[in-house]
Write a protein that holds these residues in place. Sequence first.
Motif, short mmCIF file in Angstrom:
data_model
loop_
_atom_site.label_atom_id
_atom_site.label_comp_id
_atom_site.label_asym_id
_atom_site.label_seq_id
_atom_site.Cartn_x
_atom_site.Cartn_y
_atom_site.Cartn_z
N ASP A 92 13.27 54.86 33.73
CA ASP A 92 14.59 54.66 34.32
C ASP A 92 15.40 55.95 34.38
O ASP A 92 15.60 56.61 33.37
N ASN A 98 18.00 53.49 39.15
CA ASN A 98 18.63 52.18 38.94
C ASN A 98 20.14 52.21 39.16
O ASN A 98 20.84 51.28 38.76
N TRP A 116 20.81 43.09 34.73
CA TRP A 116 19.69 44.01 34.56
C TRP A 116 18.35 43.34 34.84
O TRP A 116 17.50 43.87 35.57
N ASP A 117 18.11 42.15 34.29
CA ASP A 117 16.84 41.45 34.52
C ASP A 117 16.66 41.12 36.00
O ASP A 117 15.56 41.22 36.54
N ILE A 120 15.59 44.23 37.89
CA ILE A 120 14.19 44.55 37.69
C ILE A 120 13.30 43.60 38.49
O ILE A 120 12.31 44.03 39.11
N ARG A 151 12.18 49.46 28.59
CA ARG A 151 12.25 48.14 29.20
C ARG A 151 11.44 47.18 28.32
O ARG A 151 10.43 47.57 27.73
N THR A 155 9.21 42.56 31.29
CA THR A 155 9.45 43.15 32.62
C THR A 155 8.22 43.90 33.15
O THR A 155 8.29 44.52 34.21
N ASP A 158 6.96 43.13 36.90
CA ASP A 158 7.91 43.54 37.93
C ASP A 158 8.05 45.06 37.99
O ASP A 158 8.22 45.64 39.06
N THR A 159 7.97 45.69 36.82
CA THR A 159 8.05 47.15 36.78
C THR A 159 6.85 47.77 37.48
O THR A 159 7.00 48.70 38.30
N ASN A 162 7.18 47.36 41.25
CA ASN A 162 8.12 48.32 41.82
C ASN A 162 7.49 49.70 41.95
O ASN A 162 7.58 50.36 42.99
#
Length: 275
Positions: A92, A98, A116-117, A120, A151, A155, A158-159, A162
């Motif tokens: 991050d 972000n 935040w969630d 993400i 994180r 997550t 999803d991380t 991304n």
Amino acid sequence: MKKSLITISILSAFVIGSLAGISFSKAEFERSTQEHNVMSTNWFQTSAENKALQIQIYNQAKEELAETMVKKKANDKLNNNAKPAAVVLDIDETVLDNSPDTAWSIKNNTSYPQGWDEWIRLAKAELIPGAKDFLLSAQKMNVDIFYLTNRPEKTRNDTIRNMKLHDLPNVDNKHLYFKTDTAQKGPRQAEISKTHDIVMLIGDNSNDLSDIFYKADLKTRKENVDKIAKDLGIKYIQLPNPMYGDWEDAIYQYKPSKTEDEKAADRYKTLQPMK
């Protein structure tokens, strides 16, 4: 990322007009609790200076890494137990941007971790300028890349999603380390060191570089920079982040339970005016 309207209650604890030599008005304490973050987020998102710094830092890191690898290859020829080289990066504000989450928090007057969630899960963070070029160059140098983030484990998918949208190298479960039972990164760096020679650490938070900064007070944090000064720009690569970080937590003495009024007062008290 700290929000909910600042109330007038702070005025009962501090005299209007002067706090550590800084004058302020009642109106200043009636704004969003994120008002203090507006200009830092504007700077991060819009300034040519920030983009230039990010690209410059990664360009210099690429050059330093190339020089480091030349030296390492020469030394490894004399060492039968040599480990492969690794670069360890935060994610991050080091690889992923972000700032839209911070901007959303400001406009909605909310506090971390609100939003935040969801951010993400959207998996729409753009890249920090210069990051991908550096990472691809490191890959060409046969340097293993590890991403070490605070994180939470939940997550992970999803991380990864991304990061894969940007075709970044080494984005897999083996090379991503998420937060464990501590935000301290030293133990996870030590795990990587068992199999690799960490030749470079990169992050927007000094804690990403060394545990000597972890939970240290403001004075100690600055003094500890001197301890790694000779390796800054070589082994330790520091990126800018004026929006949040342990530098802010240190202002609050690492007491997240403080009210928004108390945090606002801490911010004013920490200022160092000319007189």
